[in-house]
Design a protein around this motif. Structure first.
Motif, PDB file in Angstrom:
ATOM      1  N   ASN A  40     -12.317  -5.887   9.046  1.00 46.81           N
ATOM      2  CA  ASN A  40     -12.534  -6.673   7.829  1.00 46.81           C
ATOM      3  C   ASN A  40     -11.624  -6.195   6.701  1.00 46.81           C
ATOM      4  O   ASN A  40     -10.921  -6.984   6.066  1.00 46.81           O
ATOM      5  CB  ASN A  40     -14.013  -6.574   7.413  1.00 46.81           C
ATOM      6  CG  ASN A  40     -14.393  -7.553   6.316  1.00 46.81           C
ATOM      7  OD1 ASN A  40     -13.616  -7.845   5.417  1.00 46.81           O
ATOM      8  ND2 ASN A  40     -15.616  -8.045   6.387  1.00 46.81           N
ATOM      9  N   TYR A 161     -17.123  -0.197   6.071  1.00 42.92           N
ATOM     10  CA  TYR A 161     -16.830  -0.801   4.768  1.00 42.92           C
ATOM     11  C   TYR A 161     -16.531   0.261   3.709  1.00 42.92           C
ATOM     12  O   TYR A 161     -15.634   0.097   2.878  1.00 42.92           O
ATOM     13  CB  TYR A 161     -17.996  -1.669   4.316  1.00 42.92           C
ATOM     14  CG  TYR A 161     -18.171  -2.960   5.086  1.00 42.92           C
ATOM     15  CD1 TYR A 161     -17.145  -3.471   5.883  1.00 42.92           C
ATOM     16  CD2 TYR A 161     -19.363  -3.670   5.031  1.00 42.92           C
ATOM     17  CE1 TYR A 161     -17.313  -4.651   6.588  1.00 42.92           C
ATOM     18  CE2 TYR A 161     -19.534  -4.855   5.732  1.00 42.92           C
ATOM     19  CZ  TYR A 161     -18.506  -5.338   6.508  1.00 42.92           C
ATOM     20  OH  TYR A 161     -18.669  -6.509   7.196  1.00 42.92           O
ATOM     21  N   TRP A 165     -12.946   0.728   1.892  1.00 42.50           N
ATOM     22  CA  TRP A 165     -12.822   0.658   0.429  1.00 42.50           C
ATOM     23  C   TRP A 165     -12.175   1.925  -0.122  1.00 42.50           C
ATOM     24  O   TRP A 165     -11.282   1.860  -0.972  1.00 42.50           O
ATOM     25  CB  TRP A 165     -14.199   0.453  -0.194  1.00 42.50           C
ATOM     26  CG  TRP A 165     -14.157   0.350  -1.691  1.00 42.50           C
ATOM     27  CD1 TRP A 165     -13.574  -0.636  -2.439  1.00 42.50           C
ATOM     28  CD2 TRP A 165     -14.721   1.282  -2.615  1.00 42.50           C
ATOM     29  NE1 TRP A 165     -13.733  -0.369  -3.776  1.00 42.50           N
ATOM     30  CE2 TRP A 165     -14.438   0.805  -3.916  1.00 42.50           C
ATOM     31  CE3 TRP A 165     -15.429   2.477  -2.470  1.00 42.50           C
ATOM     32  CZ2 TRP A 165     -14.850   1.479  -5.063  1.00 42.50           C
ATOM     33  CZ3 TRP A 165     -15.843   3.146  -3.606  1.00 42.50           C
ATOM     34  CH2 TRP A 165     -15.546   2.644  -4.879  1.00 42.50           C
ATOM     35  N   ASN A 296     -17.443  -6.091   0.150  1.00 41.25           N
ATOM     36  CA  ASN A 296     -18.098  -5.953   1.453  1.00 41.25           C
ATOM     37  C   ASN A 296     -19.034  -4.759   1.531  1.00 41.25           C
ATOM     38  O   ASN A 296     -19.932  -4.725   2.375  1.00 41.25           O
ATOM     39  CB  ASN A 296     -17.042  -5.830   2.557  1.00 41.25           C
ATOM     40  CG  ASN A 296     -16.280  -7.124   2.762  1.00 41.25           C
ATOM     41  OD1 ASN A 296     -16.865  -8.184   2.872  1.00 41.25           O
ATOM     42  ND2 ASN A 296     -14.962  -7.034   2.795  1.00 41.25           N
ATOM     43  N   GLY A 300     -22.593  -4.584   3.390  1.00 40.31           N
ATOM     44  CA  GLY A 300     -22.938  -3.554   4.366  1.00 40.31           C
ATOM     45  C   GLY A 300     -24.202  -2.805   4.001  1.00 40.31           C
ATOM     46  O   GLY A 300     -25.014  -2.464   4.864  1.00 40.31           O
TER      47      GLY A 300
END
Length: 452
Positions: A40, A161, A165, A296, A300
């Motif tokens: 993702n 996630y 990030w 996201n 999550g």
């Protein structure tokens, strides 16, 4: 020793032992979740790195799932031949190798091959982890323990996630570390499996009865011998070949497992899990990769918290109520998402709210419930092969969904795509309401009697 003393010592011990065993097996679920979700955040960088078109982006996202199909196809045969534990350990090594390969590709083809290998590991683990956990769990807490696999999956998703990030601020090369970090839990799974027993049901199939009884004493306590007798009777009644899956008694459970596996995926949940960052950048005009990836993390976190609720509810309320609640609410959420994208400037909070609610209700019901039922519905001797069929169907559906989302959104608009997923949610609700039996509190051998 008095019966009261036995009651006070054996049963709590069996529960705590089963929890420890399932916690190690659940590392396979953690890797499953991490590997499917890490793409993702990496996608927005991969598109720049390899100059990907929409079609190539779909290939990047779905190459893992193509491997999952292959892994699911061989998982049942491997586990029935070599045992649940040994094959799970092998998948841990494959996870590690594929993580390194995905982190160090020189071109898009090498990346796709590495992800395909990782998919084979996921295809194996996605079948064997819940199967193994179901076979080492006491009936009274089996739903909760098998749901630990889903808990591990969503933990892996949240971990992915957060990693995405944090590494998104490192620039273009950060995506390589996103994949490489999975080596650590991969080796943890491989090593940890040396400290857990083989499935007692598989041991009975191999006529290793004393070993099976030793394991059952740790799991079932004073009920070990009774459980052993039930397993032996079940094994004697089944021949365990692929042709046996066509037996009339297995038509209904096989249909239900395959239908539920397919519908779990084509309700559209992976559009959020795989393409969340792309949706934020393309549909909502997010100004930076880090902002899109950061959104996201909230998804999550909600996924993680809702799965904790599912662990608490699944052995209290049962499988059917949670599945119907989940699929019904998802139908509404997907429809609302489609409507939101009809607006000239879709409000970011509305889109995020719909995504969060969709993920939350999936995690409460359809996420763990489908995996639990697929591990429960089949007789012992064909369980590995039957789950292989169901998991293959699941991964084919997941591959089709992921490989077509951007193309479908282009062909019928993103609103049309989410409306299609909403209809699939309605079909899932009807399937559960009309055909799925309740398995809460039943032993695997008692569930088998439902099809006789």
């Amino acid at each position: 020793m008095s019966s009261s003393t036995t009651k006070n010592t054996d049963v709590p011990h069996s529960g705590s032992y089963a929890y420890r065993v399932c916690a190690i097996a659940a590392l396979a679920g953690l890797l499953f979740g991490f590997d499917i979700a890490v793409i993702n955040g990496a996608l927005v960088f991969l598109r720049d790195q390899f100059h990907l078109s929409d079609f190539s982006t779909e290939l990047a996202a779905s190459s893992l799932l193509a491997g999952c199909i292959a892994g699911a196809l061989i998982a049942g045969w491997l586990s029935d031949r070599y045992g649940r534990r040994s094959v799970l350990a092998a998948s841990g090594l494959l996870f590690a190798v594929s993580s390194v390969g995905a982190a160090l590709p020189r071109n898009f083809i090498e990346f796709g091959i590495a992800r395909f290998a990782g998919g084979i590991a996921i295809g194996i683990a996605s079948m064997l982890a819940p199967l193994y956990m179901a076979e080492v769990s006491p009936a009274r807490i089996r739903g909760r323990l098998v749901s630990l696999n889903q808990m591990a999956i969503v933990t892996g998703i949240l971990f992915a996630y957060l990693v995405n990030w944090s590494l998104s601020f490192q620039g273009q090369s950060g995506w390589r570390w996103m994949f490489a970090i999975a080596v650590l839990p991969s080796l943890g799974l491989f090593i940890g499996l040396f400290f857990v027993p083989e499935s007692p049901r598989w041991l009975v199939e191999r006529k290793r009865i004393p070993e099976a009884l030793d394991v059952l004493k740790k799991i079932e306590g004073r009920n070990a011998e009774a459980q052993l007798a039930m397993i032996q009777n079940s094994v004697l009644a089944e021949s365990g070949t692929f042709s046996d899956l066509l037996a009339p008694a297995l038509h209904r459970p096989l249909f239900l497992a395959v239908a539920l596996a397919i519908l779990q995926q084509i309700t559209g949940i992976n559009t959020v899990l795989f393409y969340g960052s792309v949706i934020w950048e393309r549909q909502l005009g997010s100004s930076s990769h880090s902002t899109a990836i950061g959104a996201n993390v909230t998804i999550g976190l909600i996924n993680f918290l809702a799965t904790i609720v599912a662990l608490w509810l699944i052995d209290r309320l049962g499988r059917r109520p949670l599945l119907m609640f989940s699929s019904g609410c998802m139908a509404v959420c997907q429809l609302l998402l489609g409507i939101a994208f009809l607006l000239p400037s879709p409000p970011a909070l509305l889109v995020l709210g719909c995504m969060l609610l969709c993920v939350a209700v999936f995690a409460v019901g359809l996420g763990p419930g489908a995996w639990v039922l697929m591990a429960e519905l089949f007789p012992t001797r064909v369980r590995g092969r039957a789950m292989s069929v169901a998991n293959t169907a699941l991964w084919i559906a997941s591959f089709v969904l992921t490989a077509t989302f951007l193309s479908l959104a282009h062909a019928i608009t993103i609103t049309g795509a989410f409306c299609v997923y909403s209809v699939m949610c309605v079909l899932t609700f009807l399937l559960v309401q009309k055909l799925i039996p309740e398995t809460k509190g039943k032993s695997l051998e008692e569930i088998e009697q439902l099809w006789m």
